[in-house]
Design an enzyme around this catalytic site. Structure first.
Site, mmCIF file in Angstrom:
data_model
loop_
_atom_site.group_PDB
_atom_site.id
_atom_site.type_symbol
_atom_site.label_atom_id
_atom_site.label_comp_id
_atom_site.label_asym_id
_atom_site.label_seq_id
_atom_site.Cartn_x
_atom_site.Cartn_y
_atom_site.Cartn_z
ATOM 1 N N ASP A 1 0.864 -1.187 0.000
ATOM 2 C CA ASP A 1 0.000 0.000 0.000
ATOM 3 C C ASP A 1 0.898 1.234 0.000
ATOM 4 O O ASP A 1 1.931 1.255 0.677
ATOM 5 C CB ASP A 1 -0.881 -0.037 1.262
ATOM 6 N N ASP B 1 -4.505 3.588 2.755
ATOM 7 C CA ASP B 1 -5.902 3.145 2.876
ATOM 8 C C ASP B 1 -5.996 1.660 3.244
ATOM 9 O O ASP B 1 -7.093 1.101 3.316
ATOM 10 C CB ASP B 1 -6.704 3.452 1.593
ATOM 11 N N ASP C 1 -1.594 -1.066 -3.864
ATOM 12 C CA ASP C 1 -1.914 -0.292 -5.068
ATOM 13 C C ASP C 1 -0.727 -0.275 -6.036
ATOM 14 O O ASP C 1 0.341 -0.808 -5.741
ATOM 15 C CB ASP C 1 -2.344 1.129 -4.676
ATOM 16 N N ASP D 1 -3.813 -9.770 -16.124
ATOM 17 C CA ASP D 1 -4.802 -10.819 -15.975
ATOM 18 C C ASP D 1 -5.941 -10.491 -16.936
ATOM 19 O O ASP D 1 -6.377 -9.340 -17.020
ATOM 20 C CB ASP D 1 -5.328 -10.834 -14.528
ATOM 21 N N ASP E 1 -7.721 -15.946 -17.356
ATOM 22 C CA ASP E 1 -8.527 -16.556 -16.291
ATOM 23 C C ASP E 1 -9.520 -17.583 -16.848
ATOM 24 O O ASP E 1 -10.261 -17.269 -17.795
ATOM 25 C CB ASP E 1 -9.297 -15.426 -15.587
ATOM 26 N N GLU F 1 -5.184 -20.144 -17.874
ATOM 27 C CA GLU F 1 -5.531 -20.860 -16.645
ATOM 28 C C GLU F 1 -6.629 -21.868 -16.996
ATOM 29 O O GLU F 1 -7.689 -21.475 -17.485
ATOM 30 C CB GLU F 1 -6.029 -19.898 -15.571
ATOM 31 N N HIS G 1 -2.730 -16.978 -5.907
ATOM 32 C CA HIS G 1 -3.665 -16.316 -4.986
ATOM 33 C C HIS G 1 -4.859 -17.191 -4.622
ATOM 34 O O HIS G 1 -5.691 -16.777 -3.819
ATOM 35 C CB HIS G 1 -4.137 -15.008 -5.624
ATOM 36 N N ASP G 2 -4.997 -18.360 -5.259
ATOM 37 C CA ASP G 2 -6.118 -19.260 -4.976
ATOM 38 C C ASP G 2 -5.693 -20.475 -4.146
ATOM 39 O O ASP G 2 -6.542 -21.295 -3.791
ATOM 40 C CB ASP G 2 -6.716 -19.808 -6.283
HETATM 41 O O1 TEU Z 1 -9.863 -19.285 -10.606
HETATM 42 C C1 TEU Z 1 -10.443 -20.377 -11.202
HETATM 43 C C2 TEU Z 1 -10.672 -21.618 -10.435
HETATM 44 O O2 TEU Z 1 -11.327 -22.492 -10.961
HETATM 45 C C3 TEU Z 1 -10.217 -21.934 -9.078
HETATM 46 O O3 TEU Z 1 -8.890 -22.115 -8.914
HETATM 47 C C4 TEU Z 1 -10.898 -21.051 -8.096
HETATM 48 O O4 TEU Z 1 -9.951 -20.333 -7.405
HETATM 49 C C5 TEU Z 1 -11.721 -21.788 -7.088
HETATM 50 O O5 TEU Z 1 -11.056 -21.709 -5.895
HETATM 51 C C6 TEU Z 1 -12.017 -23.209 -7.276
HETATM 52 O O6 TEU Z 1 -12.294 -23.783 -6.026
HETATM 53 C C7 TEU Z 1 -9.836 -18.074 -11.278
HETATM 54 C C8 TEU Z 1 -9.140 -17.024 -10.437
HETATM 55 O O7 TEU Z 1 -7.802 -17.384 -10.280
HETATM 56 C C9 TEU Z 1 -9.881 -16.872 -9.150
HETATM 57 O O8 TEU Z 1 -9.243 -16.011 -8.254
HETATM 58 C C10 TEU Z 1 -11.258 -16.349 -9.495
HETATM 59 O O9 TEU Z 1 -12.040 -16.297 -8.335
HETATM 60 C C11 TEU Z 1 -11.962 -17.224 -10.528
HETATM 61 O O10 TEU Z 1 -11.130 -17.604 -11.605
HETATM 62 C C12 TEU Z 1 -13.110 -16.467 -11.136
HETATM 63 O O11 TEU Z 1 -12.636 -15.412 -11.912
#
Ligand code: TEU
Length: 574
Positions: free
Chosen positions: A23, A27, A31, A100, A208, A267, A339-340
């Site tokens: 940041d 806030d 960013d 992305d 994505d 992805e 991030h997932d």
């Molecule tokens: O994620 C797609 C996806 O199918 C998964 O990995 C998802 O994170 C989910 O946890 C399945 O359990 C992509 C992005 O990386 C994710 O952050 C988004 O939420 C999703 O697409 C929708 O845009």
């Protein structure tokens, strides 16, 4: 082998989740200026490319994966001028910027959807998937959804829109309606937007859920999941009938004639090796590489909230098959984190006593595979999963919705919380730990997500000052990929596939062979049964996960004893 190999074979990509990176204005939310201020960290690490998770204008229902304007920056993150400055300053350091691209769906607040939902005869009605209630049902009645599909974020994939009495499709959140790629106007609009970003100077796209854009028609019910009301719609939308056609068209309309310096990565949840060969065959002009999900599903049981421990033999079988499948044609991407995903060191390593060792081991194993490695922010610091106290600690829409749905169905709160602790995407989203100052130097305000309490010891400032840190190990691995063609291009051979503790393989190119051996366990371990073990006697240690002085030279019989979570890379030249 063609004389010129693509540049991305020897490149390493760093993923930034801007919200949690740095940041700059107090806030509490990361960013673009924060990213600009931290570019030197990335340059010191030596990465070639930055992939930015979405920074477009968005209601932030899914942290930016719900876009309401593809050609503007969300005010939370800054302005287009900040973005241009970021691109220029990254380029000065030789770092490419990849955006992305989220075009399976938009936000429900995108003007396209606002128009589409306004009436059945709006010209944009057909830009999304609209359908009447199931035959014999009244709109809104349970079971009236046009198909039984279960959403990734719990509940039905269909939302009733009262204005017209029809349902719209959303594979993800209700605020993420799926675009109808059957409509050529949709595709043209997306391609025009992509060209606009490339003209602005971006170096490619991470796409994505791009293997979900083609749906099989007519949309139909999927196999029931358990004994609940929902079914699995994935056969209708994973790698649908027109997916290759759409990606080839996108290539022609967007990338053709722009040279070889761009990067495209799709992805693709549930993609198979056989599909990946088609997607990444350079002669087919679709994408450079795909993110596959097999290896990050190996600790799932029936579904992602049903966790079981990873079996190393299964991990080797899976990654080994991908190495083999894409050996001749196509290319792999390599990742443990994004991030997932929960933090790899907590998930596949040991985030207690051997945090540093196991983080380095995971890095070594991954980066020595054939493919393009991805480093997710904080991974280079050995950041760990978050200690979540109770349900209120979760913020991610997937976790919040799952908690509601699962407890609503009568699952025990403690069981649901345990599943979330292991599997929640929030694990990856705590702020990057820069130093030991308040909030780890992430913000001068109140962070949108609490900083992990281990930041006084796990932080970038300390890591940079310590030559044996996880950070410097990543830096060396990246340097090695840049310097050594055998890492970028060498053949891959899996060894000891049935060994439950040791991950071992070789990489070979023109008379040079690297041996990678790694002990996925917390006790000393002698490597048994290595083919031609004696040939490795006295071999050069290229890189080890323990400080070099602590590694004994390989004895003349070639027997290797590894310490807890130790990984070594040895080199031999014929
Ligand atoms: O994620 C797609 C996806 O199918 C998964 O990995 C998802 O994170 C989910 O946890 C399945 O359990 C992509 C992005 O990386 C994710 O952050 C988004 O939420 C999703 O697409 C929708 O845009």
């Amino acid at each position: 082998m063609p004389a010129e190999r693509p540049w991305f074979h020897s490149a390493v990509v760093y993923q930034i989740y801007p919200r949690s990176f740095q940041d700059s204005d107090g806030d509490g939310i990361g960013d673009l200026r924060g990213v600009i201020n931290r570019l030197d960290h990335l340059a010191a690490l030596g990465v070639d490319v930055v992939w930015l998770s979405p920074i477009y204008r968005s209601p932030q229902d899914d942290n930016g994966y719900d876009i309401s304007d593809y050609q503007d920056i969300d005010p939370t993150f800054g302005t287009l001028a900040d973005f241009d400055e970021l691109v220029a300053k990254a380029h000065e350091r030789g770092i490419r910027i990849v955006m992305d691209l989220v075009v399976n769906h938009t936000s429900d607040e995108h003007p396209w959807f606002v128009e589409s939902r306004s009436s059945k005869d709006n010209p944009k009605r057909d830009w999304y998937w609209w359908a009447p209630p199931r035959e014999g049902f009244e709109a809104g009645q349970p079971g009236a959804e046009p198909t039984n599909w279960h959403s990734f974020f719990s509940g039905s994939t269909w939302q009733l829109d009262e204005a017209t009495g029809e349902y719209y499709l959303h594979l993800f959140s209700r605020k993420q309606p799926d675009l109808n790629w059957e409509n050529p106007q949709v595709r043209e609009a997306v391609y025009a937007m992509m060209r606009w970003w490339l003209d602005r100077g971006v170096d490619g796209f991470r796409m994505d859920v791009i293997n979900m854009i083609s749906k099989e028609l007519p949309l139909r019910d999927g196999e029931p999941i358990g004994d609940g009301p929902w079914g699995d719609g994935s056969p209708s939308y994973i790698c649908g009938p027109r997916i290759h056609e759409f990606l080839q068209e996108m290539h022609r309309e967007v990338f053709k004639g722009r040279g070889d310096a761009l990067l495209t990565v799709g992805e693709m949840p549930a993609v198979t090796v056989e599909d990946a060969v088609l997607f990444t065959d350079p002669a087919r002009h679709e994408v450079d590489m795909v993110f596959q999900f097999e290896h990050v599903g190996l600790d799932h049981g029936e579904h992602k909230w049903d966790r079981r421990p990873l079996q190393l033999v299964e991990l080797k079988e899976s990654l080994g098959r991908w190495q083999e499948g894409l050996a001749e044609v196509g290319w792999n991407s390599l990742y443990w984190n994004n991030h997932d995903q929960p933090r790899a060191v907590s998930r596949f390593g040991d985030d207690g006593e051997f945090r540093v060792e196991s983080a380095k081991l995971l890095a070594t194993v991954l980066h020595l595979h054939r493919g393009t490695p991805y480093v997710y922010q904080g991974e280079e610091l050995g950041m760990t999963n978050v200690p979540f106290h109770d349900a209120t600690a979760f913020q991610d829409i997937e976790s919040v919705n799952y908690y509601k749905a699962a407890t609503g169905q009568g699952l025990l709160v403690e069981e649901v919380l345990d599943a979330l602790r292991l599997g929640s995407r929030d694990n990856a989203r705590s702020p990057v730990q820069w130093d030991a100052s308040p909030h780890a130097g992430f913000t001068t305000g109140v962070p949108w997500f609490p900083v992990h309490p281990n930041y006084p010891t796990v932080n970038a400032e300390r890591a940079l000052a310590d030559p044996d840190s996880v950070f410097h190990h990543y830096r060396r691995l990246i340097e090695l990929r840049h310097a050594d063609a055998v890492v970028a291009e060498g053949d891959f051979t899996m060894l000891l596939p049935d060994d439950p503790v040791v991950y071992a393989f070789t990489r070979s190119l023109e008379g040079t062979t690297l041996l990678v051996v790694a002990n996925f366990g917390g006790t000393d371990h002698k490597v048994d049964g290595l083919p031609d073990a004696e040939e490795w006697a006295g071999a050069e240690l290229v890189l080890g996960s323990y400080p070099e002085s602590a590694v004994a030279p390989t004895p003349t019989d070639g027997s290797i004893v590894l310490r807890p979570w130790e990984a070594r890379v040895l080199r031999r030249t014929a």
